[in-house]
Design an enzyme around this catalytic site. Structure first.
Site, PDB file in Angstrom:
ATOM      1  N   HIS A  54      19.626 -37.802 -17.212  1.00  0.00           N
ATOM      2  CA  HIS A  54      20.982 -37.692 -17.744  1.00  0.00           C
ATOM      3  C   HIS A  54      21.719 -38.994 -17.475  1.00  0.00           C
ATOM      4  O   HIS A  54      21.381 -39.737 -16.541  1.00  0.00           O
ATOM      5  CB  HIS A  54      21.726 -36.539 -17.078  1.00  0.00           C
ATOM      6  CG  HIS A  54      21.226 -35.194 -17.464  1.00  0.00           C
ATOM      7  ND1 HIS A  54      21.945 -34.045 -17.228  1.00  0.00           N
ATOM      8  CD2 HIS A  54      20.080 -34.796 -18.073  1.00  0.00           C
ATOM      9  CE1 HIS A  54      21.282 -33.003 -17.668  1.00  0.00           C
ATOM     10  NE2 HIS A  54      20.134 -33.431 -18.187  1.00  0.00           N
ATOM     11  N   GLU A  56      24.550 -39.604 -16.133  1.00  0.00           N
ATOM     12  CA  GLU A  56      25.124 -39.697 -14.786  1.00  0.00           C
ATOM     13  C   GLU A  56      24.070 -40.084 -13.758  1.00  0.00           C
ATOM     14  O   GLU A  56      24.305 -40.966 -12.921  1.00  0.00           O
ATOM     15  CB  GLU A  56      25.744 -38.358 -14.353  1.00  0.00           C
ATOM     16  CG  GLU A  56      26.835 -37.852 -15.251  1.00  0.00           C
ATOM     17  CD  GLU A  56      26.369 -36.857 -16.293  1.00  0.00           C
ATOM     18  OE1 GLU A  56      27.094 -35.861 -16.517  1.00  0.00           O
ATOM     19  OE2 GLU A  56      25.290 -37.065 -16.894  1.00  0.00           O
ATOM     20  N   CYS A  87      23.895 -32.949 -12.106  1.00  0.00           N
ATOM     21  CA  CYS A  87      24.678 -34.167 -11.980  1.00  0.00           C
ATOM     22  C   CYS A  87      25.830 -34.004 -10.990  1.00  0.00           C
ATOM     23  O   CYS A  87      26.139 -34.926 -10.228  1.00  0.00           O
ATOM     24  CB  CYS A  87      25.175 -34.613 -13.349  1.00  0.00           C
ATOM     25  SG  CYS A  87      23.808 -35.087 -14.443  1.00  0.00           S
TER      26      CYS A  87
END
Length: 150
Positions: A54, A56, A87
């Site tokens: 992801h 993040e 995250c």
């Protein structure tokens, strides 16, 4: 120090990069206490064949490399979409001081939409949260991306 909007535009730049590669358009940047961007990334789980890729997580990894430490004390994470559980947990472990995100994620958002993971009393670290910065631009990009695939 630059404004939250300035850094969110940098995160949106990353989100556009994700869209250009066929990934869900989410982007993130990590800013140190001096206002320098020390990590920037976009979603890449499909390209990398990595479910943890992801925006993040990738931006936190880059920031950790830049600082030579997984603890990102005093840093701010800017992300174009409300973070998921993975995250949000990574932010706590990294000791992110502040999270600024654009659009809410009503299905999997773990900062306000489905739950507030960051406010749980068992964590020994608190993350300050600012929501809705450039939310319209982020929503527009996400809607266009998914409309194109339908």
């Amino acid at each position: 120090m630059r404004s939250d909007e300035f850094y969110m535009y940098r995160a949106l730049d990353q989100a556009h990069r994700a869209a250009a590669t066929g990934e869900v358009p989410v982007g993130a940047v990590v800013v140190d206490p001096k206002g320098e961007i020390i990590g920037a990334a976009h979603n890449a789980p499909v390209e990398s064949r990595d479910p943890s890729a992801h925006a993040e997580i990738r931006a936190l990894r880059a920031a950790g490399e830049a600082l030579g430490n997984y603890r990102l004390d005093g840093c701010t994470l800017y992300v174009t979409l409300e973070p998921c559980m993975m995250c949000a947990g990574a932010m706590v472990h990294a000791r992110i001081a502040r999270l600024v995100y654009a659009a809410a994620e009503p299905r999997t958002g773990m900062v306000e939409s489905k739950a507030n993971l960051l406010a749980q009393p068992w964590f020994n670290h608190r993350v300050e949260v600012e929501a809705g910065v450039l939310a319209g631009a982020s929503k527009k990009l996400l809607k266009a991306f998914f409309a194109e695939r339908r």
